[in-house]
Design a protein around this motif. Sequence first.
Motif, PDB file in Angstrom:
ATOM      1  N   ALA A  15       0.848  -1.206   0.000  1.00  0.00           N
ATOM      2  CA  ALA A  15       0.000   0.000   0.000  1.00  0.00           C
ATOM      3  C   ALA A  15       0.879   1.249   0.000  1.00  0.00           C
ATOM      4  O   ALA A  15       0.597   2.234  -0.689  1.00  0.00           O
ATOM      5  CB  ALA A  15      -0.916  -0.005   1.222  1.00  0.00           C
ATOM      6  N   ARG A  16       1.943   1.192   0.788  1.00  0.00           N
ATOM      7  CA  ARG A  16       2.884   2.326   0.841  1.00  0.00           C
ATOM      8  C   ARG A  16       3.489   2.583  -0.545  1.00  0.00           C
ATOM      9  O   ARG A  16       3.514   3.716  -1.034  1.00  0.00           O
ATOM     10  CB  ARG A  16       3.999   1.986   1.844  1.00  0.00           C
ATOM     11  CG  ARG A  16       5.092   2.999   1.948  1.00  0.00           C
ATOM     12  CD  ARG A  16       6.363   2.382   2.504  1.00  0.00           C
ATOM     13  NE  ARG A  16       6.950   1.429   1.569  1.00  0.00           N
ATOM     14  CZ  ARG A  16       7.987   0.642   1.838  1.00  0.00           C
ATOM     15  NH1 ARG A  16       8.535   0.660   3.042  1.00  0.00           N
ATOM     16  NH2 ARG A  16       8.483  -0.192   0.931  1.00  0.00           N
ATOM     17  N   ASP A  17       3.948   1.515  -1.199  1.00  0.00           N
ATOM     18  CA  ASP A  17       4.596   1.690  -2.506  1.00  0.00           C
ATOM     19  C   ASP A  17       3.634   2.244  -3.541  1.00  0.00           C
ATOM     20  O   ASP A  17       3.993   3.076  -4.362  1.00  0.00           O
ATOM     21  CB  ASP A  17       5.182   0.353  -2.980  1.00  0.00           C
ATOM     22  CG  ASP A  17       6.363  -0.055  -2.110  1.00  0.00           C
ATOM     23  OD1 ASP A  17       6.897   0.812  -1.391  1.00  0.00           O
ATOM     24  OD2 ASP A  17       6.733  -1.249  -2.129  1.00  0.00           O
ATOM     25  N   GLN A  18       2.400   1.768  -3.466  1.00  0.00           N
ATOM     26  CA  GLN A  18       1.374   2.249  -4.406  1.00  0.00           C
ATOM     27  C   GLN A  18       1.115   3.746  -4.186  1.00  0.00           C
ATOM     28  O   GLN A  18       1.008   4.515  -5.132  1.00  0.00           O
ATOM     29  CB  GLN A  18       0.090   1.475  -4.157  1.00  0.00           C
ATOM     30  CG  GLN A  18      -0.554   1.008  -5.420  1.00  0.00           C
ATOM     31  CD  GLN A  18      -1.793   0.184  -5.093  1.00  0.00           C
ATOM     32  OE1 GLN A  18      -2.107  -0.083  -3.927  1.00  0.00           O
ATOM     33  NE2 GLN A  18      -2.501  -0.212  -6.118  1.00  0.00           N
ATOM     34  N   TRP A  19       1.019   4.106  -2.927  1.00  0.00           N
ATOM     35  CA  TRP A  19       0.755   5.507  -2.574  1.00  0.00           C
ATOM     36  C   TRP A  19       1.908   6.398  -3.038  1.00  0.00           C
ATOM     37  O   TRP A  19       1.708   7.461  -3.624  1.00  0.00           O
ATOM     38  CB  TRP A  19       0.568   5.605  -1.057  1.00  0.00           C
ATOM     39  CG  TRP A  19       0.012   6.903  -0.572  1.00  0.00           C
ATOM     40  CD1 TRP A  19      -1.301   7.256  -0.474  1.00  0.00           C
ATOM     41  CD2 TRP A  19       0.756   8.045  -0.110  1.00  0.00           C
ATOM     42  NE1 TRP A  19      -1.414   8.528   0.025  1.00  0.00           N
ATOM     43  CE2 TRP A  19      -0.175   9.036   0.256  1.00  0.00           C
ATOM     44  CE3 TRP A  19       2.116   8.308   0.037  1.00  0.00           C
ATOM     45  CZ2 TRP A  19       0.203  10.277   0.765  1.00  0.00           C
ATOM     46  CZ3 TRP A  19       2.502   9.550   0.534  1.00  0.00           C
ATOM     47  CH2 TRP A  19       1.556  10.513   0.891  1.00  0.00           C
ATOM     48  N   LEU A  20       3.132   5.930  -2.798  1.00  0.00           N
ATOM     49  CA  LEU A  20       4.305   6.737  -3.152  1.00  0.00           C
ATOM     50  C   LEU A  20       4.483   6.855  -4.664  1.00  0.00           C
ATOM     51  O   LEU A  20       5.087   7.810  -5.153  1.00  0.00           O
ATOM     52  CB  LEU A  20       5.568   6.127  -2.526  1.00  0.00           C
ATOM     53  CG  LEU A  20       5.722   6.371  -1.027  1.00  0.00           C
ATOM     54  CD1 LEU A  20       6.871   5.557  -0.454  1.00  0.00           C
ATOM     55  CD2 LEU A  20       5.940   7.857  -0.743  1.00  0.00           C
ATOM     56  N   ALA A  21       3.954   5.862  -5.394  1.00  0.00           N
ATOM     57  CA  ALA A  21       4.116   5.877  -6.852  1.00  0.00           C
ATOM     58  C   ALA A  21       3.286   6.987  -7.510  1.00  0.00           C
ATOM     59  O   ALA A  21       3.501   7.311  -8.673  1.00  0.00           O
ATOM     60  CB  ALA A  21       3.724   4.515  -7.425  1.00  0.00           C
ATOM     61  N   ASP A  22       2.340   7.563  -6.773  1.00  0.00           N
ATOM     62  CA  ASP A  22       1.499   8.621  -7.329  1.00  0.00           C
ATOM     63  C   ASP A  22       1.758   9.921  -6.553  1.00  0.00           C
ATOM     64  O   ASP A  22       1.156  10.161  -5.500  1.00  0.00           O
ATOM     65  CB  ASP A  22       0.022   8.191  -7.197  1.00  0.00           C
ATOM     66  CG  ASP A  22      -0.922   9.277  -7.661  1.00  0.00           C
ATOM     67  OD1 ASP A  22      -0.448  10.321  -8.142  1.00  0.00           O
ATOM     68  OD2 ASP A  22      -2.149   9.059  -7.528  1.00  0.00           O
TER      69      ASP A  22
END
Length: 371
Positions: free
Chosen positions: A159-166
């Motif tokens: 979830a963290r990586d997904q959030w940081l990707a945007d």
Amino acid sequence: MGVLSFDIFCRVVDNLGDIGVCWRLARQLAQPPHRHAVRLWVDDLHSFSRIAPQLRTWDVSQRIYDVDIVHWTGHSPIVQPHAVVIEAFACDPPRSFIDAMSEQGSLWINLEYLSAENWVESFHGLPSLQPNGLRKYFFFPGFTPNTGGLLREPGLLAARDQWLADPQQRVDFLKSVNVPDEQLRRIEQGARLVFLFCYPDAPAKALVDGLIREEHPTLLLIPQGVYPSLAGHQNRYVHIHQVPFVDQTNFDLLLWSSDLNFVRGEDSLVRALWAGKPFVWQIYAQEAGAHMIKLQAWLDLSGYPAGVQALMRQWNLGDELAVSTEITAALEPRSWKQWQDSCKEFTEKLAEYTDLAYCLVDFCTQKQRSG
Ligand SMILES: Cc1cn([C@H]2C[C@H](O)[C@@H](COP(=O)(O)OP(=O)(O)O[C@H]3O[C@@H](C)[C@H](O)[C@@H](O)[C@H]3O)O2)c(=O)[nH]c1=O
């Protein structure tokens, strides 16, 4: 593993760590994939409401995120204890409740404070003999597979990586904690974002001096009420902005948004680890400097560069001169890259271990089976 039922007792001694850990654990046990019945007893709803704004501080009982929350007072309702009773940090459940546990045959768990010291592995899971025949065990969180592990929600790192990707998510979030547009523009143009959650005795002015000396535009976010005297210490390079207290989900977003975090105590340390970003930890102070031994035990496991380890020791010792020079050195591009890499590595290693909620459920299930 079958469905269990838990009572969790939490006494707010000071600060937010006790309730921070208990609330996180309670929610995790109650929600998918675990879905256990959870009742959380808390003696101080006011402190609790700082990290759970939807809490009604005037209500004796309420249900939030599938957790039954009871205000633990001298007049708390007499109820049948659940199969497992977790006493957080030796907080002493009421005598009448312990008597009822005895009748019920509840399993009693003493959830201990987090430490990286070696002895934790040998004490984790040990029984503590009770005169009334109740089965009570010590459960120690920890940083190695032979301990009770660390609290980590399922899918957290993805979830963290997904959030940081945007990147837009970060901008929207920072707007929601009232970061002014002018500061947002500076961040978009490469200003560094630093989050500071520390105790009042931290050498925070020395930190700001070090950041100012570096002459790199920096925005320092500080939760309301934490180090208010720092506000007058900014200049054209370092701008200070107070953020409101947010719930635990948004607290993660503060850590994920920032390039460098300063955290304290127990729960925010673990969240900073899961953020995977460079951070400095201020450990909760104990008598006779016992906390410095705990800090060193943790640093020994971390694999962080020597300069970073020195900075953490100096931050905890309140060594202002050393902090202001060491922070500049740690932010120098080569050291910064090493710091970032070492943080990612440590986080990835810790994320391979089973999380605390699973370890706890597994432990309780085994103890129940063995009767
Ligand atoms: C600033 C902020 C914190 N938080 C949460 C994150 C954590 O769950 C909690 C802070 O807890 P900690 O990081 O542990 O720091 P703390 O200093 O508040 O708690 C301490 O309390 C002592 C009694 C314990 O002995 C210490 O070990 C330690 O846990 O507050 C939010 O949810 N929103 C916020 O805006």
